[in-house]
Design an enzyme around this catalytic site. Structure first.
Site, PDB file in Angstrom:
ATOM      1  N   GLU A   1       6.198  59.366   2.689  1.00 28.67           N
ATOM      2  CA  GLU A   1       6.776  58.496   2.684  1.00 28.67           C
ATOM      3  C   GLU A   1       6.863  56.994   2.630  1.00 28.67           C
ATOM      4  O   GLU A   1       7.604  55.670   1.658  1.00 28.67           O
ATOM      5  CB  GLU A   1       8.018  59.037   3.347  1.00 28.67           C
ATOM      6  N   ASP A   2       5.808  57.083   4.185  1.00 32.19           N
ATOM      7  CA  ASP A   2       6.173  55.137   4.669  1.00 32.19           C
ATOM      8  C   ASP A   2       5.041  54.574   3.489  1.00 32.19           C
ATOM      9  O   ASP A   2       4.687  53.142   3.919  1.00 32.19           O
ATOM     10  CB  ASP A   2       6.058  55.046   5.604  1.00 32.19           C
TER      11      ASP A   2
END
Ligand code: MN
Length: 485
Positions: free
Chosen positions: A88-89
């Site tokens: 996700e990051d």
């Protein structure tokens, strides 16, 4: 910056060595190679990121993984804990994770990533149940939920660093969605902490007042519990019943709920104090109950046999309330070690059986557990099979999609945007000319997936096409279309 030995990097290293030690003690047979690799990949990926608290980001995945290690979860779970925010990051891709850590870890990381993208907080309370179901429907490995709960727990423990509006939203979502899921999965310990933390942020005044009141009675309560515990220990050992006895106080949020529900004061909450007796066998649970009732007067109507009739989440214990020393009421909970572990850890404890801690009755128990779980989640065809393949498709008949405003629409599996349009309103269905799913135009015969955000494009004066009858899945849509064409 990350090479600074005495700086923030050392906290990360410290946490990792704590993790290694823990895994070493709790799971001595595990091979650390993959764990260490997950640690390296994650720290490298997050190395330039910081949490709002100013700490290196890696502190978060490490703490999440420590929670999982305490629960003695398996290596797939721990690796997922370390890697859970990378896709996700950071630039790490799911393919890379699959290549380096295998299919299972990739599937779990993917599951956690998908859950993180949802905004589960609903303004309408009655939707919470649908959202909880949807969340479980999206999960194909129960470890995804376990990692997600650990993730949420650490985020709640560090919520003080966020601005107030985010605190509120996250606490609300935790109380509405995650705590009930933990409860359903029998994970009493996590549930209790999630609820108490949410309560602090959502009702700061009530929470502070209650904590003050509890605190003012603490010494007195502890003395009472110690005295009673001592007497129970003496009585049990005289009867030759091996037992561990501990005193506990009801958690703040459950006290608050009870006081609110029954409109009573703290002094009237008579299961405020409890003794917990953990013994070695079911037979000794009943024997211990006899000893307690012989010594103190039971309060009528307060004896509950959750051993013979477990709660829906499989919680088992004997409960009774007695008039203790000084005429003060006290609840007594009696259970075996195994029941105790299940009460605290729920499905996570069951999960551990999966890994070969074989013993008589263990499989039966697992199947019973699943049957219960499935009952809540409606029919599933072969519960035994899904656990053995680790696949969970808890609502095979349904798909949960959102309106752009976040309302959940429940439709049968393979429903189309047209069904979705008619589910909103027949005018929307009749004038539907197209649909966007997650911001992209899709054909009207598209099969909706769990978690899709669906926007229906309409044009006034438009009429349904006869072809739609061949693709819609709901009778509502079919009937409305027939009515118009
Ligand atoms: Mn996270």
């Amino acid at each position: 910056m990350s090479t600074d030995v005495v700086g923030p990097a050392s906290l990360v290293e410290q946490l990792y060595s704590e993790l290694e030690q823990k895994v070493h003690v709790l799971r001595p047979k595990d091979d650390f190679t993959q764990l260490e690799k997950a640690y390296r990949v994650a720290s490298e990926a997050h190395k330039d990121q910081k949490r709002v608290s100013g700490e290196p980001y890696m502190v978060h995945p490490l703490n999440v993984t420590l929670i999982l290690a305490d629960m003695q979860m398996d290596l797939v779970c721990l690796e997922t804990g370390l890697l859970h925010d990378t896709v996700e990051d950071t630039r790490v891709s799911l393919d890379q994770i699959r290549k380096d850590f295998g299919e299972e870890v990739a599937r779990c990381v993917d599951g956690v990533t998908k859950l993180s993208k949802l905004h589960l907080y609903s303004r309408e309370e009655r939707q919470a149940e649908s959202v909880r179901k949807m969340l479980l429907a999206m999960v194909n490995d129960i470890r995804v939920i376990i990692v997600k709960l650990a993730d949420r727990l650490h985020n709640m423990r560090t919520l003080q660093f966020l601005p107030r509006d985010r605190q509120q939203r996250i606490a609300q979502e935790t109380l509405e969605i995650y705590a009930p899921i933990a409860h359903r999965l029998g994970m009493g310990k996590i549930r209790g902490e999630l609820e108490d933390l949410s309560f602090q942020y959502l009702e700061p005044d009530a929470s502070a007042e209650l904590v003050r009141e509890i605190e003012s009675q603490r010494q007195q309560n502890e003395e009472f519990l110690n005295k009673m515990r001592h007497e129970v220990e003496v009585n049990l050992s005289r009867e030759g019943i091996p037992a561990r006895v501990e005193g506990r106080m009801k958690r703040a949020y459950s006290i608050f709920q009870k006081m609110k529900r029954q409109k009573i004061g703290l002094d009237q909450v008579y299961d405020l104090l409890a003794l917990r007796i953990v013994t070695d066998s079911v037979k000794n649970c009943y024997a211990a109950l006899g000893v307690i009732h012989n010594e103190w007067h039971p309060i009528p109507g307060r004896i509950k046999d959750f051993i013979a009739i477990p709660r829906p989440n499989l919680y088992q214990s004997l409960h009774t309330s007695v008039m203790g020393p000084g005429g003060r009421a006290c609840e007594v909970q009696i259970r075996t070690e195994e029941m105790h572990r299940l009460a605290e850890e729920g499905i996570a404890a069951h999960w551990k059986y999966k890994e070969g801690r074989k013993g008589p009755g263990v499989d039966d128990q697992r199947v019973t557990w699943l049957r219960q779980l499935v009952e809540w989640q409606k029919e599933l065809h072969d519960p035994g099979e899904f656990m053995s393949t680790l696949k969970v498709d808890l609502y095979p008949e349904e798909v949960y999609a959102f309106t752009p405003m976040g309302k959940v629409i429940v439709l049968p599996r393979d429903a189309t945007p047209i069904d979705f349009a008619y589910a909103i309103h027949s005018d929307v269905g009749n004038t539907c000319v197209g649909a966007k799913v997650n911001g992209r135009i899709v054909p009207l015969k598209y099969s909706l997936k769990n978690g899709d955000v669906v926007e229906i494009l309409t044009q006034s004066g438009h009429f349904p096409s006869k072809d739609w009858l061949a693709i819609v899945k709901t009778s509502k849509a079919r009937n409305k279309i027939k009515h118009v064409i």
